[in-house]
Design a protein around this motif. Structure first.
Motif, mmCIF file in Angstrom:
data_model
loop_
_atom_site.group_PDB
_atom_site.id
_atom_site.type_symbol
_atom_site.label_atom_id
_atom_site.label_comp_id
_atom_site.label_asym_id
_atom_site.label_seq_id
_atom_site.Cartn_x
_atom_site.Cartn_y
_atom_site.Cartn_z
ATOM 1 N N LYS A 118 -84.901 34.103 63.281
ATOM 2 C CA LYS A 118 -85.607 34.387 62.032
ATOM 3 C C LYS A 118 -84.585 34.491 60.920
ATOM 4 O O LYS A 118 -83.511 35.029 61.106
ATOM 5 N N SER A 119 -84.937 33.994 59.752
ATOM 6 C CA SER A 119 -84.043 34.070 58.603
ATOM 7 C C SER A 119 -84.210 35.420 57.928
ATOM 8 O O SER A 119 -85.315 35.826 57.597
ATOM 9 N N GLU A 120 -83.100 36.089 57.718
ATOM 10 C CA GLU A 120 -83.144 37.365 57.004
ATOM 11 C C GLU A 120 -83.142 37.152 55.510
ATOM 12 O O GLU A 120 -83.525 38.021 54.750
ATOM 13 N N ALA A 121 -82.694 35.966 55.075
ATOM 14 C CA ALA A 121 -82.583 35.696 53.645
ATOM 15 C C ALA A 121 -83.906 35.255 53.032
ATOM 16 O O ALA A 121 -84.081 35.292 51.833
ATOM 17 N N LYS A 122 -84.861 34.848 53.850
ATOM 18 C CA LYS A 122 -86.123 34.314 53.347
ATOM 19 C C LYS A 122 -87.050 35.441 52.938
ATOM 20 O O LYS A 122 -87.309 36.354 53.693
ATOM 21 N N SER A 123 -87.574 35.355 51.744
ATOM 22 C CA SER A 123 -88.520 36.364 51.283
ATOM 23 C C SER A 123 -89.920 35.768 51.273
ATOM 24 O O SER A 123 -90.091 34.565 51.225
ATOM 25 N N SER A 124 -90.926 36.629 51.287
ATOM 26 C CA SER A 124 -92.299 36.129 51.265
ATOM 27 C C SER A 124 -92.592 35.457 49.932
ATOM 28 O O SER A 124 -93.407 34.551 49.862
ATOM 29 N N LEU A 125 -91.908 35.854 48.867
ATOM 30 C CA LEU A 125 -92.106 35.223 47.574
ATOM 31 C C LEU A 125 -91.696 33.758 47.625
ATOM 32 O O LEU A 125 -92.371 32.903 47.090
ATOM 33 N N SER A 126 -90.581 33.449 48.305
ATOM 34 C CA SER A 126 -90.144 32.063 48.382
ATOM 35 C C SER A 126 -91.163 31.219 49.155
ATOM 36 O O SER A 126 -91.392 30.070 48.803
ATOM 37 N N ALA A 127 -91.764 31.767 50.194
ATOM 38 C CA ALA A 127 -92.789 31.039 50.938
ATOM 39 C C ALA A 127 -94.007 30.803 50.050
ATOM 40 O O ALA A 127 -94.592 29.721 50.064
ATOM 41 N N VAL A 128 -94.373 31.797 49.261
ATOM 42 C CA VAL A 128 -95.503 31.659 48.339
ATOM 43 C C VAL A 128 -95.209 30.567 47.308
ATOM 44 O O VAL A 128 -96.058 29.725 47.017
#
Length: 158
Positions: A118-128
Protein backbone atom coordinates in the motif's frame (compact mmCIF):
# COMPACT_ATOMS: atom_id res chain seq x y z
CA UNK A 1 14.05 14.01 -28.20
CA UNK A 2 13.73 10.20 -28.10
CA UNK A 3 10.23 8.73 -28.25
CA UNK A 4 10.45 7.38 -24.69
CA UNK A 5 11.48 10.80 -23.35
CA UNK A 6 8.58 12.49 -25.17
CA UNK A 7 6.02 9.99 -23.85
CA UNK A 8 7.39 10.23 -20.29
CA UNK A 9 7.12 14.02 -20.45
CA UNK A 10 3.51 13.85 -21.73
CA UNK A 11 2.54 11.25 -19.11
CA UNK A 12 4.05 13.32 -16.29
CA UNK A 13 1.02 15.62 -16.28
CA UNK A 14 -1.04 12.72 -14.88
CA UNK A 15 1.17 12.17 -11.85
CA UNK A 16 0.13 13.28 -8.40
CA UNK A 17 1.98 16.17 -6.75
CA UNK A 18 5.39 15.00 -5.49
CA UNK A 19 5.07 11.62 -7.25
CA UNK A 20 8.51 10.84 -8.67
CA UNK A 21 9.12 8.57 -11.65
CA UNK A 22 11.59 5.90 -10.55
CA UNK A 23 11.98 4.18 -13.94
CA UNK A 24 10.30 3.97 -17.34
CA UNK A 25 10.23 1.47 -20.20
CA UNK A 26 8.92 1.65 -23.77
CA UNK A 27 7.14 -1.25 -25.46
CA UNK A 28 3.92 -2.63 -26.90
CA UNK A 29 1.05 -2.97 -24.41
CA UNK A 30 -1.46 -5.76 -25.02
CA UNK A 31 -5.05 -4.63 -24.48
CA UNK A 32 -8.57 -5.03 -25.85
CA UNK A 33 -10.48 -2.47 -27.89
CA UNK A 34 -14.13 -3.22 -28.55
CA UNK A 35 -13.53 -6.80 -27.46
CA UNK A 36 -10.62 -7.41 -29.85
CA UNK A 37 -6.99 -7.95 -28.89
CA UNK A 38 -4.74 -5.10 -29.94
CA UNK A 39 -1.36 -3.54 -29.19
CA UNK A 40 -0.68 0.02 -28.04
CA UNK A 41 2.83 1.43 -28.14
CA UNK A 42 3.60 3.40 -25.03
CA UNK A 43 5.45 3.61 -21.74
CA UNK A 44 5.13 2.03 -18.33
CA UNK A 45 6.15 4.44 -15.59
CA UNK A 46 7.09 3.07 -12.17
CA UNK A 47 6.59 5.66 -9.46
CA UNK A 48 6.82 5.41 -5.70
CA UNK A 49 3.07 4.65 -5.61
CA UNK A 50 2.01 2.84 -8.77
CA UNK A 51 2.63 1.81 -12.35
CA UNK A 52 1.10 3.95 -15.08
CA UNK A 53 0.70 3.02 -18.73
CA UNK A 54 0.59 5.96 -21.13
CA UNK A 55 0.17 5.58 -24.88
CA UNK A 56 -0.40 8.29 -27.45
CA UNK A 57 -3.11 7.75 -30.05
CA UNK A 58 -3.86 9.70 -33.21
CA UNK A 59 -6.58 11.64 -31.37
CA UNK A 60 -5.88 11.44 -27.66
CA UNK A 61 -4.16 8.96 -25.41
CA UNK A 62 -4.59 5.82 -23.31
CA UNK A 63 -3.89 5.99 -19.59
CA UNK A 64 -4.12 3.14 -17.10
CA UNK A 65 -3.13 3.20 -13.46
CA UNK A 66 -2.07 0.18 -11.39
CA UNK A 67 -1.47 0.83 -7.66
CA UNK A 68 1.13 -1.57 -6.25
CA UNK A 69 -1.40 -2.74 -3.65
CA UNK A 70 -3.56 -4.15 -6.49
CA UNK A 71 -0.73 -6.09 -8.14
CA UNK A 72 -0.68 -9.72 -7.03
CA UNK A 73 2.12 -11.15 -9.18
CA UNK A 74 4.85 -9.93 -11.51
CA UNK A 75 6.56 -11.85 -14.32
CA UNK A 76 9.42 -11.02 -16.69
CA UNK A 77 10.82 -12.80 -19.73
CA UNK A 78 13.39 -12.12 -22.43
CA UNK A 79 13.17 -13.10 -26.07
CA UNK A 80 14.63 -12.24 -29.45
CA UNK A 81 12.49 -9.09 -29.81
CA UNK A 82 13.17 -7.81 -26.28
CA UNK A 83 11.84 -8.27 -22.80
CA UNK A 84 8.25 -8.79 -21.68
CA UNK A 85 6.70 -7.71 -18.41
CA UNK A 86 3.41 -9.16 -17.16
CA UNK A 87 1.50 -8.68 -13.93
CA UNK A 88 -1.94 -9.34 -12.50
CA UNK A 89 -3.74 -6.31 -11.13
CA UNK A 90 -7.27 -6.47 -9.73
CA UNK A 91 -7.83 -9.80 -11.47
CA UNK A 92 -6.70 -8.57 -14.91
CA UNK A 93 -3.53 -9.63 -16.73
CA UNK A 94 -1.43 -6.72 -17.91
CA UNK A 95 1.37 -7.31 -20.41
CA UNK A 96 3.92 -5.20 -22.25
CA UNK A 97 6.23 -6.85 -24.75
CA UNK A 98 9.05 -5.87 -27.11
CA UNK A 99 10.69 -3.74 -24.43
CA UNK A 100 14.06 -2.54 -25.69
CA UNK A 101 14.21 1.04 -24.42
CA UNK A 102 14.30 2.56 -20.98
CA UNK A 103 15.54 1.63 -17.54
CA UNK A 104 14.41 -1.97 -17.75
CA UNK A 105 16.44 -3.46 -14.89
CA UNK A 106 15.67 -0.54 -12.58
CA UNK A 107 11.96 -0.76 -13.48
CA UNK A 108 11.83 -4.50 -12.78
CA UNK A 109 13.67 -4.22 -9.47
CA UNK A 110 11.50 -1.36 -8.23
CA UNK A 111 8.23 -3.06 -9.16
CA UNK A 112 9.32 -6.38 -7.59
CA UNK A 113 10.11 -4.55 -4.33
CA UNK A 114 6.70 -2.83 -4.26
CA UNK A 115 4.22 -5.48 -5.49
CA UNK A 116 1.35 -5.74 -3.03
CA UNK A 117 2.42 -2.74 -0.92
CA UNK A 118 0.00 0.00 0.00
CA UNK A 119 1.23 3.49 -0.77
CA UNK A 120 1.60 5.70 2.27
CA UNK A 121 2.00 8.79 0.10
CA UNK A 122 -1.39 8.43 -1.62
CA UNK A 123 -4.19 10.51 -0.18
CA UNK A 124 -7.90 10.04 -0.75
CA UNK A 125 -7.99 13.53 -2.26
CA UNK A 126 -5.63 12.46 -5.04
CA UNK A 127 -7.87 9.47 -5.84
CA UNK A 128 -10.89 11.80 -5.92
CA UNK A 129 -9.05 14.16 -8.28
CA UNK A 130 -8.11 11.26 -10.54
CA UNK A 131 -11.72 10.01 -10.58
CA UNK A 132 -12.86 13.51 -11.55
CA UNK A 133 -10.41 13.47 -14.47
CA UNK A 134 -11.71 10.04 -15.51
CA UNK A 135 -15.30 11.32 -15.31
CA UNK A 136 -14.36 14.13 -17.68
CA UNK A 137 -12.89 11.59 -20.09
CA UNK A 138 -16.09 9.53 -19.85
CA UNK A 139 -18.22 12.62 -20.54
CA UNK A 140 -16.04 13.45 -23.55
CA UNK A 141 -16.65 9.95 -24.92
CA UNK A 142 -13.02 8.85 -24.53
CA UNK A 143 -13.83 6.25 -21.87
CA UNK A 144 -16.83 3.96 -21.80
CA UNK A 145 -18.93 3.55 -18.65
CA UNK A 146 -17.35 0.13 -18.07
CA UNK A 147 -13.78 1.47 -18.46
CA UNK A 148 -14.61 4.31 -16.07
CA UNK A 149 -15.97 1.91 -13.43
CA UNK A 150 -12.93 -0.40 -13.69
CA UNK A 151 -10.48 2.49 -13.32
CA UNK A 152 -12.51 4.01 -10.47
CA UNK A 153 -12.38 0.71 -8.58
CA UNK A 154 -8.60 0.52 -9.19
CA UNK A 155 -8.11 3.99 -7.77
CA UNK A 156 -10.25 3.23 -4.74
CA UNK A 157 -8.46 -0.09 -4.20
CA UNK A 158 -11.70 -2.08 -4.46
Amino acid sequence: MAKIDKLVKEASQYLEPNEPIVASVLGAYETKIMGKDTLRNGVFLATDRRILFYGKKMFGYDLEVFPYANISSFEISKGVLGRSISFFASGNKVKMKWINHGEVDKFIEHVKENVGKKSEAKSSLSAVDEIKKLAELKEAGILTEEEFEVKKKQLLGI
